[in-house]
Design an enzyme around this catalytic site. Structure first.
Site, short mmCIF file in Angstrom:
data_model
loop_
_atom_site.label_atom_id
_atom_site.label_comp_id
_atom_site.label_asym_id
_atom_site.label_seq_id
_atom_site.Cartn_x
_atom_site.Cartn_y
_atom_site.Cartn_z
N ASP A 86 0.87 -1.16 0.00
CA ASP A 86 0.00 0.00 0.00
C ASP A 86 0.91 1.22 0.00
OD1 ASP A 86 -2.08 -1.77 0.35
OD2 ASP A 86 -2.87 -0.82 2.16
N HIS A 143 4.81 -7.53 -0.23
CA HIS A 143 4.41 -8.78 -0.87
C HIS A 143 5.05 -8.93 -2.24
CE1 HIS A 143 1.11 -9.67 2.08
NE2 HIS A 143 1.30 -8.37 2.31
N SER A 247 8.65 3.53 5.05
CA SER A 247 9.73 3.86 4.14
C SER A 247 9.26 3.81 2.69
CB SER A 247 10.92 2.94 4.36
OG SER A 247 12.06 3.46 3.73
#
Length: 286
Positions: A86, A143, A247
């Site tokens: 995200d 992911h 980050s």
């Protein structure tokens, strides 16, 4: 002059020490009392979170929270590359003359980003890249953008400057200066580099496929590479790692292998699992 003073301030600040302190606090049970304030301050969406707030043991436990699987469905198309996180697109484009765009008027070297490996950087010259910024409110697990095998993990020590808009504007070559952890993925899209960039207050970056690898170590460690010989296979959407505080992720693709499905513009909001590119020249994965 203002920018120069700000740059000097960040250079002199003991960023690694502060980040380690932050990591220690976030792991301490007392930090669980900060979670409601954190949620309110950063407007965190709790709807997809798997556990209620009172079940988190500390602030870090909440920060690396799992989401309900149905909240982030993974696009099943074999030709689709998905967003690994995200976040928000900071830059997107082509690696031209071996360089990537950091911000308007500021670029940096792919070779430096990848730890000085000219041969590796040349593989991506002319290819596509996207830089995705994870804000404090975002889900911070990383992911697999494609199905594939982890060929190598490269640890590149460096600074821990902030990677927000201020840091990007003030620090030339920021992403090639900060500490990095690179996962090299062999896939039907060819070699894909997933670069995880450290930042101020990022206690560490971890990868799910190797518990021994941790960033911002004490004592500090030199550049190193670990080869897996294709023994680590992960599905698209499988968990690759996590940031222990926020980050940036940078994805690199070889030339002629993908085409974007998202706008080539800053500010595009991404969700893990949604398609961001199409593989246009797939190859079998051995």
């Amino acid at each position: 002059m203002k920018h120069l003073l700000s740059r000097t301030f960040w250079k002199r600040l003991p960023k690694k020490t502060i980040s380690r302190w932050m990591g220690k606090f976030a792991r301490h049970p007392v930090s669980r009392h900060v979670i409601p304030l954190y949620v309110k301050m950063f407007d965190v969406d709790l709807a997809p979170v798997k556990r209620p707030l009172d079940q988190f043991s500390c602030l870090l436990d909440f920060f690396v929270r799992e989401l309900d699987p149905e909240a982030r469905p993974v696009h099943p198309g074999k030709e689709m590359v998905i967003s690994p996180v995200d976040g928000t697109v900071s830059q997107i484009g082509t690696i031209e003359n071996g360089t990537l765009l950091q911000a308007k008027g500021i670029s940096y070297s792919a070779r430096e980003l990848l730890g000085g490996d000219r041969e590796l950087a040349d593989r991506f010259s002319g290819g596509a890249f996207v830089t995705i910024y994870l804000s404090p409110r975002d889900y911070h697990r990383i992911h697999m953008p494609v199905e594939g095998t982890i060929e190598e993990c490269i640890y590149i020590p460096g600074e821990l400057y902030p990677v927000n808009k201020t840091g990007i504007r003030l620090i030339p070559g920021l992403f090639a200066v900060n500490e990095r952890l690179v996962s090299l993925i062999r896939s039907s899209a060819g070699m894909v580099a997933l670069v995880k960039v450290g930042a101020t207050n990022v206690g560490s970056i971890r990868v799910s496929y190797d518990e021994e690898i941790v960033t911002n170590p004490r004592p500090e460690k030199p550049y190193c590479r670990k080869v897996y010989h294709g023994n680590v296979a992960l599905d698209k959407g499988g968990e690759l790692g996590r940031f222990e505080f926020g980050s940036t992720v940078i994805l690199l693709f070889e030339p002629g292998r993908t085409e974007w499905l998202i706008p080539k513009a800053e500010g595009t909001v991404l969700r893990m699992g949604e398609p961001i590119a199409r593989i246009i020249r797939p190859t079998p994965v051995n």
